[in-house]
Design a protein around this motif. Structure first.
Motif, PDB file in Angstrom:
ATOM      1  N   ASP A 230      37.879   4.075  29.624  1.00  0.00           N
ATOM      2  CA  ASP A 230      37.569   2.643  29.640  1.00  0.00           C
ATOM      3  C   ASP A 230      36.097   2.406  29.306  1.00  0.00           C
ATOM      4  OD1 ASP A 230      40.126   1.981  30.223  1.00  0.00           O
ATOM      5  OD2 ASP A 230      39.796   1.495  32.330  1.00  0.00           O
ATOM      6  N   TYR A 231      35.217   3.256  29.836  1.00  0.00           N
ATOM      7  CA  TYR A 231      33.795   3.055  29.572  1.00  0.00           C
ATOM      8  C   TYR A 231      33.469   3.396  28.117  1.00  0.00           C
ATOM      9  CZ  TYR A 231      28.860   2.617  30.564  1.00  0.00           C
ATOM     10  OH  TYR A 231      27.559   2.185  30.566  1.00  0.00           O
ATOM     11  N   TYR A 232      34.120   4.425  27.609  1.00  0.00           N
ATOM     12  CA  TYR A 232      33.949   4.788  26.201  1.00  0.00           C
ATOM     13  C   TYR A 232      34.374   3.629  25.298  1.00  0.00           C
ATOM     14  CZ  TYR A 232      34.634   7.448  21.845  1.00  0.00           C
ATOM     15  OH  TYR A 232      34.575   7.889  20.552  1.00  0.00           O
ATOM     16  N   SER A 233      35.518   3.022  25.616  1.00  0.00           N
ATOM     17  CA  SER A 233      35.999   1.879  24.834  1.00  0.00           C
ATOM     18  C   SER A 233      35.054   0.686  24.977  1.00  0.00           C
ATOM     19  CB  SER A 233      37.409   1.485  25.288  1.00  0.00           C
ATOM     20  OG  SER A 233      38.324   2.535  25.070  1.00  0.00           O
ATOM     21  N   HIS A 234      34.508   0.515  26.179  1.00  0.00           N
ATOM     22  CA  HIS A 234      33.544  -0.560  26.416  1.00  0.00           C
ATOM     23  C   HIS A 234      32.307  -0.377  25.532  1.00  0.00           C
ATOM     24  CE1 HIS A 234      30.808  -3.280  28.450  1.00  0.00           C
ATOM     25  NE2 HIS A 234      30.042  -2.275  28.826  1.00  0.00           N
ATOM     26  N   CYS A 235      31.809   0.844  25.454  1.00  0.00           N
ATOM     27  CA  CYS A 235      30.657   1.133  24.591  1.00  0.00           C
ATOM     28  C   CYS A 235      30.987   0.868  23.128  1.00  0.00           C
ATOM     29  CB  CYS A 235      30.211   2.583  24.775  1.00  0.00           C
ATOM     30  SG  CYS A 235      29.512   2.960  26.407  1.00  0.00           S
ATOM     31  N   GLN A 236      32.188   1.243  22.719  1.00  0.00           N
ATOM     32  CA  GLN A 236      32.596   1.015  21.336  1.00  0.00           C
ATOM     33  C   GLN A 236      32.741  -0.474  21.039  1.00  0.00           C
ATOM     34  OE1 GLN A 236      32.271   3.190  19.286  1.00  0.00           O
ATOM     35  NE2 GLN A 236      33.465   5.046  19.523  1.00  0.00           N
ATOM     36  N   ASP A 237      33.193  -1.246  22.029  1.00  0.00           N
ATOM     37  CA  ASP A 237      33.291  -2.694  21.847  1.00  0.00           C
ATOM     38  C   ASP A 237      31.912  -3.298  21.592  1.00  0.00           C
ATOM     39  OD1 ASP A 237      36.022  -2.673  22.194  1.00  0.00           O
ATOM     40  OD2 ASP A 237      35.933  -3.140  24.336  1.00  0.00           O
ATOM     41  N   ILE A 238      30.929  -2.846  22.368  1.00  0.00           N
ATOM     42  CA  ILE A 238      29.561  -3.347  22.196  1.00  0.00           C
ATOM     43  C   ILE A 238      29.032  -2.980  20.811  1.00  0.00           C
ATOM     44  CG2 ILE A 238      27.171  -3.113  22.997  1.00  0.00           C
ATOM     45  CD1 ILE A 238      28.233  -2.839  25.819  1.00  0.00           C
ATOM     46  N   LEU A 239      29.233  -1.729  20.412  1.00  0.00           N
ATOM     47  CA  LEU A 239      28.764  -1.293  19.090  1.00  0.00           C
ATOM     48  C   LEU A 239      29.456  -2.084  17.982  1.00  0.00           C
ATOM     49  CD1 LEU A 239      28.576   2.599  19.468  1.00  0.00           C
ATOM     50  CD2 LEU A 239      26.694   0.964  19.420  1.00  0.00           C
ATOM     51  N   HIS A 240      30.722  -2.372  18.188  1.00  0.00           N
ATOM     52  CA  HIS A 240      31.475  -3.145  17.199  1.00  0.00           C
ATOM     53  C   HIS A 240      30.848  -4.528  17.017  1.00  0.00           C
ATOM     54  CE1 HIS A 240      34.913  -4.024  14.717  1.00  0.00           C
ATOM     55  NE2 HIS A 240      35.271  -5.049  15.471  1.00  0.00           N
ATOM     56  N   MET A 241      30.468  -5.156  18.119  1.00  0.00           N
ATOM     57  CA  MET A 241      29.842  -6.484  18.056  1.00  0.00           C
ATOM     58  C   MET A 241      28.459  -6.422  17.409  1.00  0.00           C
ATOM     59  SD  MET A 241      30.893  -7.789  21.858  1.00  0.00           S
ATOM     60  CE  MET A 241      32.623  -7.884  22.353  1.00  0.00           C
ATOM     61  N   VAL A 242      27.699  -5.384  17.748  1.00  0.00           N
ATOM     62  CA  VAL A 242      26.360  -5.247  17.175  1.00  0.00           C
ATOM     63  C   VAL A 242      26.452  -5.001  15.677  1.00  0.00           C
ATOM     64  CG1 VAL A 242      24.228  -3.887  17.200  1.00  0.00           C
ATOM     65  CG2 VAL A 242      25.366  -4.442  19.342  1.00  0.00           C
ATOM     66  N   ARG A 243      27.401  -4.178  15.261  1.00  0.00           N
ATOM     67  CA  ARG A 243      27.570  -3.908  13.835  1.00  0.00           C
ATOM     68  C   ARG A 243      27.951  -5.181  13.069  1.00  0.00           C
ATOM     69  NH1 ARG A 243      28.075   1.404  12.079  1.00  0.00           N
ATOM     70  NH2 ARG A 243      28.059   2.976  13.725  1.00  0.00           N
ATOM     71  N   LYS A 244      28.734  -6.031  13.700  1.00  0.00           N
ATOM     72  CA  LYS A 244      29.166  -7.266  13.051  1.00  0.00           C
ATOM     73  C   LYS A 244      28.167  -8.397  13.260  1.00  0.00           C
ATOM     74  CE  LYS A 244      33.490  -8.422  13.197  1.00  0.00           C
ATOM     75  NZ  LYS A 244      34.827  -8.801  13.726  1.00  0.00           N
ATOM     76  N   LYS A 245      27.018  -8.057  13.894  1.00  0.00           N
ATOM     77  CA  LYS A 245      25.955  -9.039  14.159  1.00  0.00           C
ATOM     78  C   LYS A 245      26.428 -10.170  15.063  1.00  0.00           C
ATOM     79  CE  LYS A 245      23.307  -8.112   9.945  1.00  0.00           C
ATOM     80  NZ  LYS A 245      24.052  -6.890   9.598  1.00  0.00           N
ATOM     81  N   GLU A 246      27.378  -9.863  15.942  1.00  0.00           N
ATOM     82  CA  GLU A 246      27.854 -10.838  16.926  1.00  0.00           C
ATOM     83  C   GLU A 246      27.136 -10.581  18.260  1.00  0.00           C
ATOM     84  OE1 GLU A 246      32.016 -10.046  16.834  1.00  0.00           O
ATOM     85  OE2 GLU A 246      32.382 -11.351  15.097  1.00  0.00           O
ATOM     86  N   LEU A 247      25.811 -10.691  18.230  1.00  0.00           N
ATOM     87  CA  LEU A 247      25.009 -10.321  19.394  1.00  0.00           C
ATOM     88  C   LEU A 247      25.264 -11.233  20.587  1.00  0.00           C
ATOM     89  CD1 LEU A 247      21.594  -9.503  17.645  1.00  0.00           C
ATOM     90  CD2 LEU A 247      23.563  -8.026  18.036  1.00  0.00           C
ATOM     91  N   GLY A 248      25.631 -12.470  20.324  1.00  0.00           N
ATOM     92  CA  GLY A 248      25.888 -13.405  21.408  1.00  0.00           C
ATOM     93  C   GLY A 248      27.109 -13.053  22.237  1.00  0.00           C
ATOM     94  N   LYS A 249      28.026 -12.246  21.680  1.00  0.00           N
ATOM     95  CA  LYS A 249      29.234 -11.869  22.414  1.00  0.00           C
ATOM     96  C   LYS A 249      29.015 -10.694  23.359  1.00  0.00           C
ATOM     97  CE  LYS A 249      32.504 -13.420  18.850  1.00  0.00           C
ATOM     98  NZ  LYS A 249      33.640 -12.997  17.984  1.00  0.00           N
ATOM     99  N   VAL A 250      27.882 -10.015  23.224  1.00  0.00           N
ATOM    100  CA  VAL A 250      27.636  -8.817  24.027  1.00  0.00           C
ATOM    101  C   VAL A 250      27.538  -9.163  25.511  1.00  0.00           C
ATOM    102  CG1 VAL A 250      26.014  -6.931  24.458  1.00  0.00           C
ATOM    103  CG2 VAL A 250      26.557  -7.595  22.113  1.00  0.00           C
ATOM    104  N   GLU A 251      26.964 -10.316  25.827  1.00  0.00           N
ATOM    105  CA  GLU A 251      26.827 -10.698  27.238  1.00  0.00           C
ATOM    106  C   GLU A 251      28.185 -10.772  27.918  1.00  0.00           C
ATOM    107  OE1 GLU A 251      24.906 -14.197  30.072  1.00  0.00           O
ATOM    108  OE2 GLU A 251      25.064 -14.512  27.899  1.00  0.00           O
ATOM    109  N   ASP A 252      29.145 -11.466  27.301  1.00  0.00           N
ATOM    110  CA  ASP A 252      30.484 -11.585  27.890  1.00  0.00           C
ATOM    111  C   ASP A 252      31.146 -10.222  28.025  1.00  0.00           C
ATOM    112  OD1 ASP A 252      30.255 -14.305  28.146  1.00  0.00           O
ATOM    113  OD2 ASP A 252      31.242 -14.742  26.233  1.00  0.00           O
ATOM    114  N   CYS A 253      30.913  -9.365  27.035  1.00  0.00           N
ATOM    115  CA  CYS A 253      31.497  -8.021  27.071  1.00  0.00           C
ATOM    116  C   CYS A 253      30.967  -7.229  28.264  1.00  0.00           C
ATOM    117  CB  CYS A 253      31.193  -7.291  25.763  1.00  0.00           C
ATOM    118  SG  CYS A 253      31.950  -5.659  25.617  1.00  0.00           S
TER     119      CYS A 253
END
Length: 478
Positions: free
Chosen positions: A143-166
């Motif tokens: 779960d934590y690995y997937s959580h980290c990948q979710d954050i990286l996915h948002m950063v790569r897509k320049k969706e920095l505002g979504k990181v807080e909710d994640c």
């Protein structure tokens, strides 16, 4: 095949099992062998109603039409993966899926977000699984690995505002028993390693090379985002055990400071390019440097800059002079700033980092070099001031960049080693490495386009900054 026949009913039950446990997920992959093995285990060892791998593959494509396959893995050890599906986290087979993947995937195959930069520590998880409930450890790590990948996915897509909710949703969704497990010292160390990897990859995505031309607005957004990540994480962990808070706080603080260093250096390099791109400024700077050294205005023998060091011990005692001499030899109109900084970096590797056999030796070599290097650059600044050198402003821009770049190289090496004891002063011990503090002018240069007269405008502030430097800042006996 007659409708309602045993075979058709069997196939229907298999397709339902697939649909109940897997879903379409762009960018995710599932090892083909693992999915079939999971199905075989679900059937039981004595089941008469099992299908072979080929039939099972056809049934998967009935559930997910157009499903593709990919070969993933290292050369000579590749395996086929279904591309575009993932196991549901609420599946009753989820823990077993993670367990099988951990046991057999010794090559760390990727089953979600196929980005090779982010590794899974399977062997470490297995060792912890011997001490604590195995499936609980694997589930939490997954779960934590997937959580980290979710954050990286948002950063790569320049969706920095979504990181807080994640960040908030992950930590608030944790059950008390999971929080207790993550707070154990050895388990906490595992997730600390995931954090280091996460923040390092985030840094590479946001600002991989600080010498690249980056818009000012992007720089501002990077710095703001790094501060926000720290704030979001600390807010999410407010009610969590102290050990977990401390571990996360350390890693996110290192991430924020490292990005601050790189954005500072990027701004410095951008401003220094205006000097290097001017033939007249570079010519005058080079001439003034040679004049200051050749006329003996420095408190070092002038001939040291011309002689070749044949004796290794003599070279070790004068490596900062060699660094400056090498820079002067490369200083020419239109010189790429990358060439100059690579020269400094190569000398630091050769004379400080590589000769260090242990952390104590590195502490000594690095602190000695940095003290002598900054003293030498300050001596050059003093000589230029007393001689009213025309390139005074240009030199100070170069001087600040060189000092901060050396500090960045040493701190980056320490961070890569992952040993905080190198840069955190022990009790009753004065720090031997400088604490990095960005030059105050670069915030101004980041917001304003560099002007031709910027070096002269900044003159008085730079002089004040130089005068505040003293040996007592490094060693108390001075």
């Amino acid at each position: 095949m007659a409708e309602g026949s045993p075979t058709s009913l069997l196939h229907l039950s298999i397709t339902r099992w697939i649909a109940d446990n897997f879903y379409l997920c762009e960018g995710c992959t599932v090892p083909r062998w693992l999915l079939y093995e999971l199905y075989m285990e679900s059937c039981g060892p004595h089941s008469k109603y099992q299908v072979n791998a080929a039939t099972f593959g056809k049934l998967i494509r009935l559930v997910f039409p157009g499903l593709g396959t990919r070969r993933l893995g290292t050369r000579g050890n590749t395996r086929y993966h279904y591309d575009g599906i993932a196991i549901k986290k609420n599946s009753s087979f989820y823990a077993r899926y993670c367990s099988l993947l951990s046991e057999k995937n010794t090559e760390q195959e990727r089953f979600q977000y196929p980005w090779p930069e982010f590794s899974r520590f399977y062997l470490w998880e297995q060792e912890l699984g011997k001490k604590y409930p195995y499936e609980t450890v694997v589930l939490l790590a997954n779960d934590y690995y997937s959580h980290c990948q979710d954050i990286l996915h948002m950063v790569r897509k320049k969706e920095l505002g979504k990181v807080e909710d994640c960040i908030m949703s992950f930590w608030r969704s944790l059950q008390p028993e999971r929080i207790a497990l993550m707070s154990l010292p050895d388990v906490c160390q595992l997730f600390k390693s995931y954090d280091r990897q996460l923040f390092k990859e985030m840094e590479n995505i946001l600002l991989h090379d600080f010498l690249e031309e980056v818009p000012v607005e992007h720089m501002k957004s990077i710095r703001l985002f790094s501060k926000n990540v720290e704030l979001w994480l600390l807010n999410a962990l407010e009610e969590f055990p102290l050990l977990l808070q401390t571990s996360k706080s350390k890693e996110v603080t290192v991430f924020m400071k490292r990005l601050r260093r790189k954005t500072d250096l990027s701004n410095m390099a951008k401003t220094m390019r205006t000097v290097l791109n001017s033939n007249s400024k570079v010519t005058v700077l080079r001439s003034d440097l040679h004049a200051v050294i050749d006329q003996g205005f420095l408190d070092v023998p002038g001939n040291l800059f011309q002689k070749k060091f044949s004796n290794p011990e003599e070279l070790q005692n004068n490596i900062e002079l060699k660094c400056l001499n090498d820079l002067m030899s490369l200083l020419a109109p239109s010189t790429d700033i990358r060439v100059l900084l690579n020269c400094v970096s190569s000398n630091l590797q050769a004379f400080v980092i590589q000769p260090s056999r242990n952390k104590e030796e590195f502490r000594k070599l690095a602190s000695d070099f940095q003290l002598r290097w900054n003293f030498l650059l300050s001596a050059v600044s003093k000589a230029m001031t007393l001689n009213y050198a025309d390139s005074f402003g240009s030199w100070h821009l170069f001087n600040l960049l060189l000092m901060d770049f050396v500090a960045h190289i040493f701190l980056s090496y320490i961070e890569e080693e992952g040993d905080e004891s190198l840069w955190v002063a022990k009790q009753n011990e004065s720090p031997v490495l400088w604490v990095y503090e960005p030059s105050p002018l670069w915030g101004y240069f980041a917001e304003e386009q560099p002007q031709a007269n910027a070096p002269q405008t900044a003159l008085m502030t730079l002089m004040q900054r130089q005068s505040n430097f003293g040996l007592s800042n490094v060693f108390p006996e001075f």
